[in-house]
Design a protein around this motif. Structure first.
Motif, PDB file in Angstrom:
ATOM      1  N   TYR A 224       0.695  -1.007   0.159  1.00 23.96           N
ATOM      2  CA  TYR A 224      -0.026   0.205   0.190  1.00 23.96           C
ATOM      3  C   TYR A 224       0.856   1.477  -0.324  1.00 23.96           C
ATOM      4  O   TYR A 224       0.426   2.338   0.258  1.00 23.96           O
ATOM      5  N   ALA A 227       0.257   3.874  -2.020  1.00 24.29           N
ATOM      6  CA  ALA A 227      -1.030   3.686  -3.036  1.00 24.29           C
ATOM      7  C   ALA A 227      -1.916   5.401  -2.325  1.00 24.29           C
ATOM      8  O   ALA A 227      -2.004   5.419  -1.648  1.00 24.29           O
ATOM      9  N   ARG A 267      -8.598   2.027  -6.300  1.00 28.44           N
ATOM     10  CA  ARG A 267      -6.577   2.893  -5.778  1.00 28.44           C
ATOM     11  C   ARG A 267      -6.016   1.958  -6.478  1.00 28.44           C
ATOM     12  O   ARG A 267      -6.357   1.314  -7.301  1.00 28.44           O
ATOM     13  N   PHE A 269      -2.261   1.822  -7.422  1.00 25.62           N
ATOM     14  CA  PHE A 269      -1.435   0.774  -6.973  1.00 25.62           C
ATOM     15  C   PHE A 269       0.260   1.348  -7.402  1.00 25.62           C
ATOM     16  O   PHE A 269       0.450   1.579  -8.882  1.00 25.62           O
ATOM     17  N   GLU A 297      -1.703   6.164   0.683  1.00 28.97           N
ATOM     18  CA  GLU A 297      -1.281   6.082   1.971  1.00 28.97           C
ATOM     19  C   GLU A 297      -0.196   6.260   2.027  1.00 28.97           C
ATOM     20  O   GLU A 297       0.829   5.791   1.119  1.00 28.97           O
TER      21      GLU A 297
END
Ligand SMILES: Nc1ncnc2c1ncn2[C@@H]1O[C@H](COP(=O)(O)OP(=O)(O)OP(=O)(O)O)[C@@H](O)[C@H]1O
Ligand SMILES: [Mg+2]
Lengths: 312, 244
Positions: A224, A227, A267, A269, A297
């Motif tokens: 994460y 991300a 989300r 990445f 994050e």
């Protein structure tokens, strides 16, 4: 300062701690993490000379746990995991007893007892019999005991266990305040605590060291890391997913629950966990989308913890 | 010796804060008086002395002192305070000795509370105070030996009951080895010199002389050596328990 060199502990045939090495400098708070039974408490017991190591050594402010236990114990304030104390005694009396055993007397002793009562907010319970205290108060009594001689090294086994949120906060503040001129080792299962108070963290699993670094270094191992969770409106879902996937720095895109407003939430990445927030922002502006939420994050410690401790 | 006094003081206070202490003292005083006046035929002997009273001490101690000492280390282990105590910068031997002394002082209090017996014999006649004093000192020394054994067994386990049973058994052997009845049986099997040697290991043999007012250095040395040996073993047990 604590220097641990290839410290091992075997119980019969069971290897509880397996050649662990690390250092804690003055001014540092090292967080000790690991699943239940990983060997955290066992390591702490060896450092406080309660258990002798099967092999290896450690030095506490230059004194060896194998050959100079009394000097080591002078240096350390120790809060054992079960926070034991003599139940029949009053809080203040118990702290006075520990101070006496550590060689203080008279006004100096009274001053020291008064100081730790204040540090752990126990003034109002000073005359209470320990047996009648609630769990959190007992925990604080034992913590107070570890501070009585103003030790240069603190070893605290789950210091905030059983405390209410306010007291957890107080104790973390206390640890942070004290850390400047001390060497502190704490074990914990609360991962926020690591980010809140620890300058570095060490993760062990089945007695072996599996991770060591600053909280940020550990977080950077998380999938994460960097991300971006974003919600946008003004474009169809499929088109947005396609556009995002087309970006060079994007590794993958995950569709999340949509917002109540109808905005689309995804989300993103990044490749190699590099920061992509500015590129994304520019891209969305160019596409004239309305950004309702945009959140980067830092990484998730619980996920790193799981990977390191379950992975092998 | 740093830490000895606070450890002693805490332990002694802990005794007086538990109801068991008062039960112990009452039972000891009652049993002591009961044995003396009933079993010992105190009045029939027509002697103003406490000899018969001391005669029963080895048997009274057999149960009462393991009851006093069983908590010494077993309780520390059960409650986890042992981890606290043994990580303070104090030698294990100092902790062992401090706690032992507290138990011994507690027994001394119980012994001192038997003073009405002394008043009684003075009221009834004109006793020779020599044997009374040596009897008390001998009894106190012997109590120390029982207690040192109990302190040792208490370090072996976190269960007080097991500690109690172990030490009753060890003490029973040490009492019986010098018991007249057993010696006579042994005499029929072994040569007399061997029986004598065996009985030299017994509490009873060494206490009997002191009880009669004969103070022999060897008897004192015997009890002191048992105490020292047992406490040293106690230290070894605590340190090796840590190692296991
Ligand atoms: N005295 C002992 N004899 C045998 N095994 C022991 C002993 N003490 C600990 N162990 C074992 O060693 C392992 C490590 O225990 P330890 O208490 O150090 O774990 P921990 O990391 O502190 O766990 P937790 O997070 O639950 O506190 C466990 O498997 C435990 O069962
Ligand atoms: Mg633990």
């Amino acid at each position: 300062m604590i220097v641990v060199e290839a410290l091992s502990k075997q119980f019969g045939r069971f290897q509880a701690v397996d050649e662990i090495s690390f250092e804690v400098q003055r001014g540092e708070v090292l967080g000790f993490l690991g699943p239940n039974g990983a060997g955290k408490s066992t390591t702490m017991k060896m450092l406080t000379c309660y258990l002798p190591p099967t092999s290896g050594n450690a030095e506490v402010n230059g004194f060896s746990i194998n050959s100079q236990p009394l000097q080591v114990q002078e240096q350390i304030g120790y809060l054992p995991e079960s926070a034991p104390s003599y139940n029949e005694m009053q809080v203040e009396e118990f702290l006075t007893f520990i101070g006496e055993v550590r060689g203080f007397s008279g006004t100096e002793l009274r001053r020291k007892v008064g100081r730790v009562l204040e540090l752990t907010s126990l003034q109002d319970a000073r005359k209470q019999i320990i047996d009648t205290l609630s769990k959190g108060f007992r925990q604080r009594t034992c913590l107070a005991q570890s501070l009585i001689h103003d030790p240069p090294v603190l070893i605290l086994d789950e210091p905030t266990d059983g405390l209410d949120p306010n007291q957890k906060h107080e104790v973390r503040e206390l640890i942070r305040r004290m850390s400047e001129e001390r060497t502190i080792l704490i074990s914990t299962h609360i991962l926020e605590e690591v980010e809140a108070v620890c300058s570095r963290a060490l993760i062990i699993s089945e007695g072996r060291l599996v991770g060591l670094g600053t909280p940020d270094e550990l977080l950077s191992q998380s999938i994460y890391r960097n991300a971006v969770t974003l919600s946008v409106s003004g474009k169809s879902a499929e088109a947005l997913l396609e556009d995002l996937n087309g970006l060079e720095q994007v590794y993958s895109v995950e569709r999340l629950e949509d917002m109540p407003s109808g905005a689309l939430t995804v989300r993103v990445f990044p490749k190699d966990r590099e920061s992509i927030s500015s590129e994304l922002e520019q891209f969305l502006k160019k596409k004239k989308m309305v950004i309702e939420q945009f959140f980067v994050e830092r990484g998730r410690l619980d996920e790193v913890f799981r990977n390191l401790t379950l992975g092998n | 010796m740093k830490g000895l006094f606070p450890i002693f003081k805490r332990e002694l206070l802990a005794y007086f804060r538990s109801p068991v202490a008062y039960v112990f003292i009452i039972i000891f005083l009652a049993a002591n008086a009961g044995c003396t006046f009933m079993l010992g035929n105190f009045y029939d002997s027509n002697q103003a002395s406490l000899e018969v009273s001391f005669l029963f001490h080895p048997w009274l101690y057999l149960f009462l002192i393991p009851a006093v000492g069983m908590r010494l280390w077993a309780e520390e282990r059960r409650s986890g305070t042992g981890e606290l105590l043994l990580t303070l910068p104090v030698r294990t031997s100092v902790s062992v000795f401090g706690k032992f002394l507290a138990g011994w002082a507690f027994i001394a209090v119980a012994l001192i509370l038997t003073f009405p017996m002394i008043i009684t014999v003075h009221y009834l006649g004109f006793p020779d105070n020599g044997p009374i004093i040596t009897g008390y000192l001998g009894s106190f020394l012997m109590a120390g030996a029982y207690l040192a054994i109990t302190s040792f067994t208490s370090a072996l386990t976190k269960n007080q009951v097991i500690s109690f049973i172990l030490s009753v058994n060890i003490c029973l052997i040490l009492v019986l080895l010098g018991w007249g009845v057993l010696s006579e049986i042994l005499n029929t099997i072994f040569p007399v010199w061997l029986t004598d040697v065996i009985s030299q290991f017994s509490f009873t043999t060494h206490f009997d002389a002191i009880r009669r007012g004969v103070v022999d250095l060897r008897d004192i040395v015997y009890f002191l050596s048992i105490i020292i040996f047992m406490l040293m073993t106690n230290v070894v047990v605590l340190e090796s328990k840590k190692a296991s």
